[in-house]
Design an enzyme around this catalytic site. Sequence first.
Site, PDB file in Angstrom:
ATOM      1  CB  CYS A  89       8.079 -25.550 -30.562  1.00 45.92           C
ATOM      2  SG  CYS A  89       8.957 -24.035 -30.097  1.00 45.92           S
TER       3      CYS A  89
ATOM      4  CB  CYS B 233      13.608 -23.187 -28.344  1.00 43.77           C
ATOM      5  SG  CYS B 233      11.909 -22.774 -27.962  1.00 43.77           S
TER       6      CYS B 233
END
Length: 427
Positions: free
Chosen positions: A178, A356
């Site tokens: 991430c 994301c």
Amino acid sequence: MQKMSSFGLHTAARCAAKDYYEVLVLGGGTGGITMSARMKRKVGAGNVAVVEPSKTHYYQPLWTLVGGGAKQLATSARPTGSVMPKGVEWIKSRVTALDPDKNCIWLENDIKVSYKYLIIALGISLHYEKIKGLPEGFHHPKIGSNYSVHTVEKTWKALQDFKEGNAIFTFPNTPVKCAGAPQKIMYLSEAYWRKTGKRSKANIMFNTSLGVIFGVKKYADALLEIIKERNITVNYKHNLVEVRADKQEAVFENLDKPGVTEVHQYEMLHVTPPMGPPDVLINSPVSDEMGWVDVDKETLQHKKYPNVFGIGDCTNLPTSKTAAAVAAQSGVLDKTVSLVMKNQLPTKKYDGYTSCPLVTGYNKVILAEFDYNAQPLETFPIDQSKERVTMYHMKADMMPFLYWNALLKGYWGGPAPVRKLMHLGLK
């Protein structure tokens, strides 16, 4: 008694109950659990085993909000036994070696387990120790990290205890999971200090090893606007190499001038650790020269061993390492394994989809979705580079529900069908 019954739903053993499984899954994280659920439906629960030493399974995307004080850590955790598909064997051990030429793996205590098909889902390892002064520096106040269950609550404490000075947020010189998370906590911190009247006392810095704020231009442009509006300083090509927690000093190397370092005082420091492949994969026959599982980027089948497959953060797939990527990969890998089991060539192709949700405040998210070519691949027929309250609720409330109830059960293969529906007649 109630607890015991929920654990009785699958077999669990310190070592494998059998020495051979039709499908052996390494890792009980997002990729491992979702694939074991899917494989159970193909070959039957008794023919599938998952190797996973951890007693607790975490929904890690929530940790951004835990570090920002918007969620409790406990809500991100469930016993591994409760997410293991019913009837699938949970081998509570650690993989010590892979021998794909002999179709077997080795566990602790020199236990050998053989397989017909192997799915590697071992995730990514955190390396705080590669920064001088860590992890022991976390015993001091004013420093935290949203990447570990042991340090995420320290972020929230440091955020609340902030008085005046530099607030520094870092991004390491390695692949990470991430890639948006290191800056999400920065935007939450900025919003928190605005809310509590401390914003004027905070000099907020994002010190990143990268040369860009985000890898996809559309979202990078939107983030740079926010950074400008909120008076945040970005120092590119700055890599954290040392933390002197007793003096509240962070040392950064300038990657454009190797060997040249800068020392910054901090009142708060959020560390994103260097990351890398799990040790067992380094110099393994299934890995590339960097230690990542070497799979075909479209089918997720191993490039050398046709009965070996990889999913998620441990692979060398050239996309961002996220739970959303695992969801999309799981749908493709399901089809790939099915065809390989029938001695047919895989046809379904993974396009690199990843997502994301860039949290930019306590009720705002930019939902970044993109593919292998770093081109936006958006689900909704709206401009997703804009901050939206709806997307925040999706991140904070809908996605955790989807994770526990659909993805881990093998029923969610990413938003591609939703995207097709949403763009009907528009694209």
